[in-house]
Design a protein around this motif. Structure first.
Motif, short mmCIF file in Angstrom:
data_model
loop_
_atom_site.label_atom_id
_atom_site.label_comp_id
_atom_site.label_asym_id
_atom_site.label_seq_id
_atom_site.Cartn_x
_atom_site.Cartn_y
_atom_site.Cartn_z
N HIS A 226 21.61 64.76 74.28
CA HIS A 226 21.29 63.80 75.34
C HIS A 226 22.09 62.52 75.08
CE1 HIS A 226 19.04 60.85 77.72
NE2 HIS A 226 18.64 61.87 78.44
N PRO A 227 22.66 61.90 76.14
CA PRO A 227 23.51 60.73 75.91
C PRO A 227 22.82 59.61 75.14
CG PRO A 227 23.41 61.28 78.26
CD PRO A 227 22.64 62.32 77.54
N GLU A 228 21.51 59.43 75.36
CA GLU A 228 20.83 58.37 74.62
C GLU A 228 20.77 58.68 73.13
OE1 GLU A 228 16.50 56.34 73.96
OE2 GLU A 228 16.87 57.16 75.96
N THR A 229 20.50 59.93 72.81
CA THR A 229 20.48 60.35 71.40
C THR A 229 21.86 60.21 70.77
OG1 THR A 229 18.66 61.87 71.83
CG2 THR A 229 19.94 62.29 69.86
N VAL A 230 22.88 60.65 71.49
CA VAL A 230 24.26 60.54 70.99
C VAL A 230 24.61 59.07 70.75
CG1 VAL A 230 26.70 60.89 71.61
CG2 VAL A 230 25.01 62.68 72.11
N GLY A 231 24.21 58.19 71.68
CA GLY A 231 24.50 56.77 71.56
C GLY A 231 23.79 56.14 70.38
N THR A 232 22.51 56.47 70.19
CA THR A 232 21.75 55.88 69.09
C THR A 232 22.26 56.39 67.75
OG1 THR A 232 19.80 55.64 70.49
CG2 THR A 232 19.43 55.60 68.11
N MET A 233 22.48 57.71 67.63
CA MET A 233 22.99 58.24 66.37
C MET A 233 24.38 57.68 66.05
SD MET A 233 21.60 62.18 66.53
CE MET A 233 22.03 62.57 64.83
N GLY A 234 25.13 57.34 67.11
CA GLY A 234 26.48 56.80 66.94
C GLY A 234 26.53 55.34 66.56
N GLN A 235 25.36 54.72 66.37
CA GLN A 235 25.33 53.32 65.90
C GLN A 235 25.60 53.24 64.41
OE1 GLN A 235 25.00 50.74 68.23
NE2 GLN A 235 25.20 52.59 69.49
N LEU A 236 25.36 54.35 63.69
CA LEU A 236 25.47 54.35 62.24
C LEU A 236 26.50 55.39 61.78
CD1 LEU A 236 21.70 54.11 61.23
CD2 LEU A 236 23.31 52.26 61.72
N PRO A 237 26.99 55.28 60.55
CA PRO A 237 27.96 56.26 60.06
C PRO A 237 27.37 57.68 60.04
CG PRO A 237 27.86 54.33 58.61
CD PRO A 237 26.73 54.20 59.58
N ASP A 238 28.25 58.67 60.06
CA ASP A 238 27.83 60.08 60.01
C ASP A 238 26.92 60.33 58.82
OD1 ASP A 238 29.29 60.61 62.22
OD2 ASP A 238 30.91 61.69 61.22
N GLY A 239 25.84 61.09 59.06
CA GLY A 239 24.93 61.45 57.99
C GLY A 239 23.80 60.46 57.78
N GLU A 240 23.92 59.28 58.40
CA GLU A 240 22.89 58.26 58.22
C GLU A 240 21.72 58.43 59.19
OE1 GLU A 240 22.57 55.91 55.74
OE2 GLU A 240 24.17 57.17 54.94
N VAL A 241 21.93 59.24 60.25
CA VAL A 241 20.84 59.51 61.20
C VAL A 241 20.66 61.02 61.29
CG1 VAL A 241 19.90 59.10 63.50
CG2 VAL A 241 21.55 57.49 62.54
N LEU A 242 19.46 61.49 60.95
CA LEU A 242 19.13 62.92 61.03
C LEU A 242 18.26 63.13 62.27
CD1 LEU A 242 18.10 63.32 57.28
CD2 LEU A 242 20.35 63.77 58.29
#
Length: 316
Positions: free
Chosen positions: A129-145
């Protein structure tokens, strides 16, 4: 021929929320200020009628920034974007306007604050979902599970169970999310939650109205798009709250009349990105077939308003 009687329960609140209203206004004001075309990364909100209307006014909808020319304004959708997107727009010296809902931005700020404090994030949301992609993309890879279900909580692998925080997508089922939060707190007692619930006021209010309306009606229609998370949740909430049949429709033309054969009452609501004109279209479709009595089921009154970005409020 006499039309059969039908009680139509109309949920309130329903339809547009403040974040959607603001996002649409941003596109319209950008077109007034800079003229067409104005580019919009992703559907500004998840509703075909709204997107088609803005397209007719001169908005060009694209999925990625590389589809936009450098010399025209670009608007980021209400769902939010990964940090890399505005960074790339700035690098290209593009004129960009962020229409991210302020309540989604609040989640982004929370995630960044927890990250600065050394916490790994768990996000409750829907993959892709674009909102999930946007929120997870606020932090470096692996920092949001990401976890989507209670079952996911059992299998999520974290760096340090003592250094965790969680955020949620703003458009989830309130009840489902509460179950997932309980599971997270049971497995990770030290996990830090948001100061104030992430699920937005509009999602919560629309679900509460549906819960009140569902037991009264033989069937329920939710006006909304198939890719609208909050609209799909309303269908699920209605079915769970005792309504025998719940259906998602984009327009009146989508109503499955055979499934509604024999009903004497219908509940009608709409997701946060569905305009009132589409709700009225559905009511008119019922009036054409039934002798309709409309009863309002109101559980909250909304008076939230978000300002548009300053760049649109000052003269060119």
């Amino acid at each position: 021929m006499t039309k059969p009687p039908l009680t139509l329960y109309l949920a309130a609140p329903r339809g547009f929320c403040a974040g959607v209203d603001r996002a649409i206004k941003i596109v319209e004001m950008a077109l007034q200020k800079w003229g067409a075309p104005v580019y919009v990364r992703h559907e500004i909100v998840h509703n075909k009628y709204v997107v088609d209307d803005l397209r007719a006014k001169g908005a060009v909808f694209v999925e990625e920034l590389d589809e936009c020319p450098d010399d025209r304004p670009v608007i980021f959708s209400a769902h939010g974007v990964p940090k890399a997107v505005p960074a790339e727009a700035a690098r290209r010296e593009m004129l960009f306007v962020d229409a991210t809902c302020p309540l989604v931005s609040k989640v982004h700020i929370e995630a960044a604050r927890h990250h600065e404090n050394g916490l790994q994030m768990i996000m409750i949301g829907h993959a892709g979902h674009p909102e999930t992609v946007g929120t997870m993309g606020q932090l470096p890879d692996g920092e949001v599970l990401l976890v989507e279900t209670v079952e996911d909580v059992d299998s999520v692998r974290v760096r340090d169970p003592e250094r965790l925080a969680f955020v949620t997508q703003t458009t989830l089922s309130v009840d489902d999310t509460a179950d997932i939060v309980r599971a997270l707190q049971a497995r990770f007692p030290a996990i830090v939650g948001p100061h104030k619930e992430d699920i937005c006021y509009a999602t919560t209010n629309r679900q509460e109205a549906v819960k009140a309306m569902a037991p009264l009606a033989d069937a329920m229609l939710v006006v909304g798009a198939p890719n609208s998370s909050n609209s799909k949740r309303l269908v699920e909430v209605g079915a769970r709250a005792g309504c025998g049949y719940a259906q998602l429709v984009q327009r009146a033309d989508d109503i499955d009349w055979r499934a509604l054969d024999g009903i004497s009452s219908i509940g009608v609501t709409a997701g946060a990105s569905a305009p009132e004109v589409l709700i009225n279209e559905v009511i008119d479709a019922f009036r054409a077939k039934y002798s309709v009595t409309v009863e309002m089921v109101e559980t909250a009154v909304e008076n939230v308003e978000f300002k548009v970005p300053r760049v649109l409020r000052v003269p060119a």
